[in-house]
Motif scaffolding. Structure first.
Motif, PDB file in Angstrom:
ATOM      1  N   GLY A 164       0.866  -1.143  -0.030  1.00  0.00           N
ATOM      2  CA  GLY A 164       0.145   0.012   0.206  1.00  0.00           C
ATOM      3  C   GLY A 164       0.683   1.351   0.135  1.00  0.00           C
ATOM      4  O   GLY A 164       0.279   2.377  -0.261  1.00  0.00           O
ATOM      5  N   TRP A 165       2.173   1.244   0.192  1.00  0.00           N
ATOM      6  CA  TRP A 165       3.042   2.300   0.380  1.00  0.00           C
ATOM      7  C   TRP A 165       3.808   2.531  -0.956  1.00  0.00           C
ATOM      8  O   TRP A 165       4.637   3.340  -1.245  1.00  0.00           O
ATOM      9  N   SER A 182       3.743   5.832  -2.947  1.00  0.00           N
ATOM     10  CA  SER A 182       4.560   6.922  -2.650  1.00  0.00           C
ATOM     11  C   SER A 182       6.125   6.642  -2.946  1.00  0.00           C
ATOM     12  O   SER A 182       6.913   7.587  -3.341  1.00  0.00           O
ATOM     13  N   SER A 203      -5.501   3.177  -0.518  1.00  0.00           N
ATOM     14  CA  SER A 203      -5.457   1.992   0.124  1.00  0.00           C
ATOM     15  C   SER A 203      -6.792   1.754   1.192  1.00  0.00           C
ATOM     16  O   SER A 203      -7.525   2.604   1.053  1.00  0.00           O
ATOM     17  N   SER A 209      -8.611   3.232   4.027  1.00  0.00           N
ATOM     18  CA  SER A 209      -7.717   3.545   5.189  1.00  0.00           C
ATOM     19  C   SER A 209      -7.540   5.037   5.450  1.00  0.00           C
ATOM     20  O   SER A 209      -8.221   6.049   4.735  1.00  0.00           O
ATOM     21  N   GLN A 210      -7.069   5.112   6.609  1.00  0.00           N
ATOM     22  CA  GLN A 210      -6.661   6.510   7.223  1.00  0.00           C
ATOM     23  C   GLN A 210      -6.073   7.405   6.138  1.00  0.00           C
ATOM     24  O   GLN A 210      -5.378   6.691   5.280  1.00  0.00           O
ATOM     25  N   ASP A 257      -3.292   8.748   6.395  1.00  0.00           N
ATOM     26  CA  ASP A 257      -2.013   8.653   6.568  1.00  0.00           C
ATOM     27  C   ASP A 257      -1.677   7.486   5.621  1.00  0.00           C
ATOM     28  O   ASP A 257      -0.397   7.112   5.554  1.00  0.00           O
ATOM     29  N   GLY A 258      -2.521   6.774   5.295  1.00  0.00           N
ATOM     30  CA  GLY A 258      -2.491   5.546   4.339  1.00  0.00           C
ATOM     31  C   GLY A 258      -1.732   4.365   5.038  1.00  0.00           C
ATOM     32  O   GLY A 258      -1.203   3.370   4.485  1.00  0.00           O
ATOM     33  N   GLU A 259      -1.563   4.728   6.357  1.00  0.00           N
ATOM     34  CA  GLU A 259      -0.843   3.284   7.185  1.00  0.00           C
ATOM     35  C   GLU A 259      -1.758   2.377   8.028  1.00  0.00           C
ATOM     36  O   GLU A 259      -1.122   1.577   8.719  1.00  0.00           O
ATOM     37  N   HIS A 260      -2.979   3.000   8.264  1.00  0.00           N
ATOM     38  CA  HIS A 260      -3.726   2.340   9.157  1.00  0.00           C
ATOM     39  C   HIS A 260      -5.215   2.332   8.418  1.00  0.00           C
ATOM     40  O   HIS A 260      -5.576   3.102   7.957  1.00  0.00           O
ATOM     41  N   THR A 261      -6.231   1.129   9.010  1.00  0.00           N
ATOM     42  CA  THR A 261      -7.274   1.144   8.455  1.00  0.00           C
ATOM     43  C   THR A 261      -8.192   0.686   9.607  1.00  0.00           C
ATOM     44  O   THR A 261      -8.065  -0.413  10.017  1.00  0.00           O
ATOM     45  N   VAL A 270      -3.778  -2.995   5.538  1.00  0.00           N
ATOM     46  CA  VAL A 270      -3.657  -1.945   4.398  1.00  0.00           C
ATOM     47  C   VAL A 270      -3.481  -2.754   3.090  1.00  0.00           C
ATOM     48  O   VAL A 270      -2.322  -3.509   2.958  1.00  0.00           O
TER      49      VAL A 270
END
Ligand SMILES: Cc1cc2nc3c(=O)[nH]c(=O)nc-3n(C[C@H](O)[C@H](O)[C@H](O)COP(=O)(O)OP(=O)(O)OC[C@H]3O[C@@H](n4cnc5c(N)ncnc54)[C@H](O)[C@@H]3O)c2cc1C
Length: 187
Positions: A7-8, A11, A24, A70-71, A73-77, A110
């Motif tokens: 999911g990262w 970027s 995400s 996802s949130q 920040d793309g790091e948490h759902t 994610v």
């Protein structure tokens, strides 16, 4: 270098000058208190909004779709509380005797998506020696052996067993007519 950043990865690709319209999301997952063991197979509803299994200890583990975005920040759902209510209703429609089970834990993760729901697999169009393998969406485990096999061939400058053209990173340089429709299926 292989960009397999899940999911990262979008970027990461951007740092090499390649932008993709990635987003995400994650499927909400639930586990209940233990109940008498009665469901031996893994059951997936035909319309796909619930997948359920029961472990021998009695806990019911199930996924309740649709996925959650996802949130920022793309790091948490996070799993919104209403998804638990919604998930329990879906579960009860498939296995009515589970209707009153108590959910003791909820979680998600994610997953990286492209608007056409296809992964990006193949060489970078911007940087020689860079390869991408990401965007497995909700089926990244299932496609991983084929992705690994085909990408390894490309890295070794050999002919891959499958045509990677549909998965090229620059396919998003043209506007996809369907992208808006598909991305709104997530809530
Ligand atoms: C709850 C849940 C249930 C799922 N169920 C299924 C299923 O039943 N079947 C199925 O096929 N798929 C399923 N999936 C989807 C599957 O998990 C993904 O498609 C798959 O994990 C994608 O693999 P990947 O290697 O591309 O990315 P990931 O598994 O996300 O791995 C990417 C890795 O890159 C690392 N990373 C990111 N940025 C950097 C950086 N800058 N430097 C170094 N490392 C970095 C991350 O930490 C991570 O370890 C599920 C996903 C979730 C969340």
């Amino acid at each position: 270098v292989v960009n397999a950043g899940g999911g990262w990865a979008g970027s990461l690709a951007k740092t090499f000058g390649e932008e993709v319209p990635m987003f995400s999301a994650g499927p909400p997952q639930f586990v209940t208190e233990p109940l008498p063991y009665m469901l031996r197979p893994i059951v997936q509803a035909v319309e796909g909004d619930v997948i359920v299994r029961q472990i021998a200890r009695g806990n019911i583990i199930f996924a309740g779709y649709p996925r959650t975005r996802s949130q920022a920040d793309g790091e948490h759902t996070y799993v919104p509380p209403q998804k638990i209510v919604q998930g329990m209703a879906s579960l009860a429609s498939v296995v009515p005797s589970f209707a009153n089970a108590e959910v003791i834990r909820a979680w998600s993760g994610v997953e990286g998506y492209l608007p056409d729901m296809l992964p990006v697999v193949g060489p970078s169009q911007a940087v020689p020696g860079l390869f991408h393998a990401f965007g497995g969406s909700g089926g990244g485990f299932q496609i991983a052996p084929a992705v690994g096999d085909c990408l390894a061939a490309v890295v070794a400058d050999e002919q891959p067993a499958c045509d990677l053209h549909p998965y090229r990173i620059d396919r998003f340089n043209v506007q996809l007519e369907t992208s808006e429709k598909i991305t709104t299926e997530f809530d």
